[in-house]
Motif scaffolding. Structure first.
Motif, PDB file in Angstrom:
ATOM      1  N   UNK A 177      -0.300  11.452 -19.732  1.00 29.58           N
ATOM      2  CA  UNK A 177       0.061  10.043 -19.526  1.00 29.58           C
ATOM      3  C   UNK A 177       0.471   9.832 -18.068  1.00 29.58           C
ATOM      4  N   UNK A 178       1.288  10.721 -17.543  1.00 29.02           N
ATOM      5  CA  UNK A 178       1.738  10.595 -16.154  1.00 29.02           C
ATOM      6  C   UNK A 178       0.571  10.767 -15.180  1.00 29.02           C
ATOM      7  N   UNK A 179      -0.374  11.616 -15.514  1.00 29.19           N
ATOM      8  CA  UNK A 179      -1.569  11.766 -14.682  1.00 29.19           C
ATOM      9  C   UNK A 179      -2.400  10.481 -14.702  1.00 29.19           C
ATOM     10  N   UNK A 180      -2.513   9.845 -15.851  1.00 20.25           N
ATOM     11  CA  UNK A 180      -3.219   8.559 -15.939  1.00 20.25           C
ATOM     12  C   UNK A 180      -2.499   7.500 -15.108  1.00 20.25           C
ATOM     13  N   UNK A 181      -1.174   7.541 -15.092  1.00 24.24           N
ATOM     14  CA  UNK A 181      -0.403   6.602 -14.264  1.00 24.24           C
ATOM     15  C   UNK A 181      -0.678   6.862 -12.780  1.00 24.24           C
ATOM     16  N   UNK A 182      -0.757   8.140 -12.396  1.00 22.66           N
ATOM     17  CA  UNK A 182      -1.075   8.478 -11.005  1.00 22.66           C
ATOM     18  C   UNK A 182      -2.470   7.980 -10.638  1.00 22.66           C
ATOM     19  N   UNK A 183      -3.421   8.113 -11.558  1.00 23.07           N
ATOM     20  CA  UNK A 183      -4.789   7.633 -11.304  1.00 23.07           C
ATOM     21  C   UNK A 183      -4.806   6.112 -11.144  1.00 23.07           C
ATOM     22  N   UNK A 184      -4.039   5.408 -11.958  1.00 25.53           N
ATOM     23  CA  UNK A 184      -3.973   3.947 -11.842  1.00 25.53           C
ATOM     24  C   UNK A 184      -3.362   3.547 -10.496  1.00 25.53           C
ATOM     25  N   UNK A 185      -2.319   4.242 -10.072  1.00 22.48           N
ATOM     26  CA  UNK A 185      -1.711   3.942  -8.776  1.00 22.48           C
ATOM     27  C   UNK A 185      -2.675   4.253  -7.632  1.00 22.48           C
ATOM     28  N   UNK A 186      -3.448   5.335  -7.775  1.00 21.16           N
ATOM     29  CA  UNK A 186      -4.444   5.672  -6.758  1.00 21.16           C
ATOM     30  C   UNK A 186      -5.509   4.583  -6.659  1.00 21.16           C
ATOM     31  N   UNK A 187      -5.928   4.052  -7.789  1.00 23.28           N
ATOM     32  CA  UNK A 187      -6.878   2.936  -7.769  1.00 23.28           C
ATOM     33  C   UNK A 187      -6.263   1.738  -7.048  1.00 23.28           C
ATOM     34  N   UNK A 188      -4.982   1.487  -7.285  1.00 25.54           N
ATOM     35  CA  UNK A 188      -4.293   0.410  -6.586  1.00 25.54           C
ATOM     36  C   UNK A 188      -4.238   0.637  -5.084  1.00 25.54           C
ATOM     37  N   UNK A 189      -4.014   1.888  -4.679  1.00 23.21           N
ATOM     38  CA  UNK A 189      -4.001   2.221  -3.245  1.00 23.21           C
ATOM     39  C   UNK A 189      -5.363   1.914  -2.632  1.00 23.21           C
ATOM     40  N   UNK A 224       0.834  -1.204   0.000  1.00 21.51           N
ATOM     41  CA  UNK A 224       0.000   0.000   0.000  1.00 21.51           C
ATOM     42  C   UNK A 224       0.868   1.253   0.000  1.00 21.51           C
ATOM     43  N   UNK A 225       1.923   1.256   0.819  1.00 23.03           N
ATOM     44  CA  UNK A 225       2.828   2.410   0.853  1.00 23.03           C
ATOM     45  C   UNK A 225       3.523   2.590  -0.495  1.00 23.03           C
ATOM     46  N   UNK A 226       3.945   1.494  -1.111  1.00 21.34           N
ATOM     47  CA  UNK A 226       4.590   1.573  -2.424  1.00 21.34           C
ATOM     48  C   UNK A 226       3.655   2.155  -3.471  1.00 21.34           C
ATOM     49  N   UNK A 227       2.405   1.735  -3.453  1.00 19.12           N
ATOM     50  CA  UNK A 227       1.418   2.276  -4.395  1.00 19.12           C
ATOM     51  C   UNK A 227       1.161   3.764  -4.130  1.00 19.12           C
ATOM     52  N   UNK A 228       1.131   4.150  -2.853  1.00 22.03           N
ATOM     53  CA  UNK A 228       0.926   5.561  -2.519  1.00 22.03           C
ATOM     54  C   UNK A 228       2.091   6.420  -3.002  1.00 22.03           C
ATOM     55  N   UNK A 229       3.309   5.916  -2.838  1.00 26.44           N
ATOM     56  CA  UNK A 229       4.489   6.649  -3.325  1.00 26.44           C
ATOM     57  C   UNK A 229       4.446   6.735  -4.844  1.00 26.44           C
ATOM     58  N   UNK A 230       4.021   5.667  -5.515  1.00 22.66           N
ATOM     59  CA  UNK A 230       3.859   5.721  -6.976  1.00 22.66           C
ATOM     60  C   UNK A 230       2.891   6.825  -7.363  1.00 22.66           C
ATOM     61  N   UNK A 231       1.744   6.844  -6.706  1.00 21.05           N
ATOM     62  CA  UNK A 231       0.715   7.844  -7.014  1.00 21.05           C
ATOM     63  C   UNK A 231       1.284   9.258  -6.845  1.00 21.05           C
ATOM     64  N   UNK A 232       1.954   9.479  -5.739  1.00 23.74           N
ATOM     65  CA  UNK A 232       2.547  10.790  -5.475  1.00 23.74           C
ATOM     66  C   UNK A 232       3.628  11.135  -6.504  1.00 23.74           C
ATOM     67  N   UNK A 233       4.516  10.193  -6.786  1.00 21.54           N
ATOM     68  CA  UNK A 233       5.592  10.443  -7.747  1.00 21.54           C
ATOM     69  C   UNK A 233       5.065  10.735  -9.145  1.00 21.54           C
ATOM     70  N   UNK A 234       4.125   9.912  -9.606  1.00 20.33           N
ATOM     71  CA  UNK A 234       3.531  10.161 -10.925  1.00 20.33           C
ATOM     72  C   UNK A 234       2.779  11.486 -10.944  1.00 20.33           C
ATOM     73  N   UNK A 235       2.088  11.798  -9.855  1.00 19.67           N
ATOM     74  CA  UNK A 235       1.348  13.064  -9.784  1.00 19.67           C
ATOM     75  C   UNK A 235       2.264  14.267  -9.848  1.00 19.67           C
ATOM     76  N   UNK A 236       3.364  14.217  -9.102  1.00 19.05           N
ATOM     77  CA  UNK A 236       4.337  15.319  -9.133  1.00 19.05           C
ATOM     78  C   UNK A 236       4.969  15.429 -10.518  1.00 19.05           C
ATOM     79  N   UNK A 237       5.304  14.285 -11.115  1.00 17.51           N
ATOM     80  CA  UNK A 237       5.886  14.305 -12.464  1.00 17.51           C
ATOM     81  C   UNK A 237       4.892  14.884 -13.474  1.00 17.51           C
ATOM     82  N   UNK A 238       3.620  14.522 -13.351  1.00 18.97           N
ATOM     83  CA  UNK A 238       2.591  15.053 -14.257  1.00 18.97           C
ATOM     84  C   UNK A 238       2.462  16.560 -14.098  1.00 18.97           C
ATOM     85  N   UNK A 239       2.412  17.017 -12.847  1.00 23.72           N
ATOM     86  CA  UNK A 239       2.299  18.454 -12.601  1.00 23.72           C
ATOM     87  C   UNK A 239       3.522  19.188 -13.144  1.00 23.72           C
TER      88      UNK A 239
END
Length: 189
Positions: free
Chosen positions: A148-160, A56-71
């Motif tokens: 694309x990076x925002x979509x990756x963040x959304x996928x990671x958020x779904x995983x969380x 869960x923590x790994x997925x949350x870090x993914x979501x955050x990292x992809x979100x920051x990269x998208x922004x």
């Protein structure tokens, strides 16, 4: 895992569009070295903390990292900012496979289910090698690298969200005897 491949493609395209081939080479090396550096830590985290919580923590870090990269990509930040944020996200992907190796047997009721589960996992892994770049290609034309990076963040958020709903499914922690502890600690990093 599709997001993992899609993010790599998005970051490399972003780097190439913004700064050319040298930046793309820098980006690819950074993404690879980041994941290689994080991989040994993933098993250690699972050993120290429960596998489901680490996942869960790994997925949350993914979501955050992809979100920051998208922004960062969306606002036109330097390539290095996008690459570092994506590297953090991709490094946290290394928690998924070892945590799955612990959790899948906990869910399987018999050896046939375990074999079937592993077959599907590896089928999905293989399919994502093609699916991730295909998804990235389709989205790059429509919404750009930041999309694309925002979509990756959304996928990671779904995983969380899925992972949080299943936090109590870790297998029981084995009780180790005095000699088991000594032998086991010899194998730790």
């Amino acid at each position: 895992v599709i997001a993992e491949w899609a993010a790599v493609i998005a970051v490399l395209v972003f780097a190439f569009d913004r700064a050319g081939t040298a930046a793309t080479g820098f980006a690819s090396m950074t993404l690879l070295v980041g994941s290689l550096g994080a991989a040994p830590l993933a098993g250690r985290l699972i050993d120290r903390f429960r596998a489901q919580r680490t996942r869960t923590a790994g997925l949350a870090v993914q979501c955050l990292g992809y979100g920051v990269a998208a922004f960062a990509a969306g606002v036109g930040a330097p390539v290095a900012v996008v690459v570092v944020a994506a590297t953090v996200a991709l490094g946290s992907v290394t928690t998924l496979r070892p945590s799955g190796a612990v959790l899948v047997p906990a869910h399987a009721r018999d050896p046939d289910e375990l074999v079937t589960a592993h077959s599907w996992i590896w089928y999905a892994e293989g399919a994502s090698v093609l699916g991730g770049p295909l998804l990235a290609t389709a989205l790059l034309g429509a919404v750009g690298a930041d999309g694309v990076l925002l979509a990756c963040a959304a996928a990671a958020l779904a995983g969380v969200m899925v992972s949080v709903s299943d936090l109590d499914t870790d297998p029981p922690v084995p009780v180790l005897g005095p000699t088991d502890h000594v032998e086991r600690s010899a194998w730790r990093l």
